[in-house]
Design an enzyme around this catalytic site. Structure first.
Site, PDB file in Angstrom:
ATOM      1  NE  ARG A  52      -2.074  -1.442   3.590  1.00 34.29           N
ATOM      2  CZ  ARG A  52      -2.596  -1.566   4.809  1.00 34.29           C
ATOM      3  NH1 ARG A  52      -3.880  -1.333   5.015  1.00 34.29           N
ATOM      4  NH2 ARG A  52      -1.826  -1.920   5.824  1.00 34.29           N
ATOM      5  CG  ASP A  54       1.943   6.409   2.893  1.00 35.36           C
ATOM      6  OD1 ASP A  54       1.118   5.547   3.243  1.00 35.36           O
ATOM      7  OD2 ASP A  54       3.063   6.552   3.427  1.00 35.36           O
ATOM      8  NE  ARG A 199       6.968  10.492   2.792  1.00 31.36           N
ATOM      9  CZ  ARG A 199       5.754  10.868   3.198  1.00 31.36           C
ATOM     10  NH1 ARG A 199       4.754   9.994   3.156  1.00 31.36           N
ATOM     11  NH2 ARG A 199       5.548  12.095   3.639  1.00 31.36           N
TER      12      ARG A 199
END
Length: 266
Positions: A52, A54, A199
């Site tokens: 998944r 973001d 990230r």
């Protein structure tokens, strides 16, 4: 009933992430609606993805599977679903797989690529497609720092507070960092990733590249297992899910090569 796997790409700017949510657009909703229209069924077919993504995160290769009793040629699934998808999403291939295939749980590894533009002026024509840093980063220091992240580690210092994983241990196969003019490409391959792990790693490596932090700071972060000590979560704009590896027995045709991942617009 048959199980079909598909490979797709998408521009994450136009979606509130992969996962289906109320009252907002998601990649999953767009894909399931397109499949519903193509199959002309009254029952919505639910899809399962490899990973998944973001809000604002892109994919050059996302892998999905679903079960259906609709009989179509694989080429028809590609053309038919694409007919009903928005232009920001494309199906690249479709393949019938055995029932033991699972897009998420059968995956051996995932690879993410982060594209960073370094320059004083914001990169207007690449808006939302690349990250931006005004500094001239020290590539050698970032490469040395990244070596501490290779292998099996507890990545608690690089997981978001909302991470739902019970186990913070992950195995990072490699991290590559290359410069091409004003662009720096980070490529990270691991068995799996924690929420915001990529990230947070990118943000911390940039701190090293700016010489704000030392090369050894990354090692200290790992050992601390303390998220509050690492850099803020970096922008999603330049992040791409770029490859998913599966066991050879599934014989999936995938449109990109794990050793030579290309970002199409650069």
């Amino acid at each position: 009933m048959k199980r079909i796997a598909i490979g797709l790409s998408y521009n994450g700017v136009f979606f509130n992430g992969w996962q289906s949510q109320l009252d907002v657009d998601s990649v999953q909703d767009s894909l399931e609606k397109a499949i519903l229209r193509f199959t002309a069924n009254n029952k919505r077919i639910r899809v399962t993805c490899a990973g998944r993504t973001d809000k604002g995160v892109h994919a050059t290769l996302q892998v999905v599977h679903f079960d259906t009793d609709v009989n179509r040629k694989m080429s028809s699934w590609v053309r038919g679903i694409n007919t009903f998808l928005p232009s920001s999403v494309s199906v690249h291939w479709a393949k019938e797989v055995t029932e033991d295939f699972h897009a998420r749980f059968s995956a051996i590894s995932r690879t993410y690529t982060y594209v960073l533009y370094c320059g004083r002026i914001r990169p207007s024509i690449y808006k939302d497609l690349v990250g931006w840093c005004i500094y001239d980063l020290n590539l050698e220091n970032m490469l040395m720092a990244s070596e501490y992240l290779i292998g099996l580690h507890d990545f608690s210092s690089f997981r978001a507070s909302g991470c739902q994983s019970n186990n913070p241990v992950r195995f990072v196969h490699y991290i590559e960092i290359k410069r091409n003019g004003h662009f720096i490409f980070f490529k990270i391959k691991a068995n799996a990733f924690l929420y915001h792990m990529v990230r947070n790693i990118i943000g911390s490596l940039i701190e090293v590249g700016k010489s704000i932090k030392s090369v050894y700071w990354i090692k200290e972060l790992l050992e601390s297992k303390n998220r509050s000590l690492s850099a803020p979560t970096f922008s999603p704009s330049g992040l791409y899910l770029s490859y998913i590896s599966y066991p050879d027995k599934f014989n999936l045709f995938q449109h990109t090569n794990d050793e030579d991942i290309a970002i199409p617009f650069l």
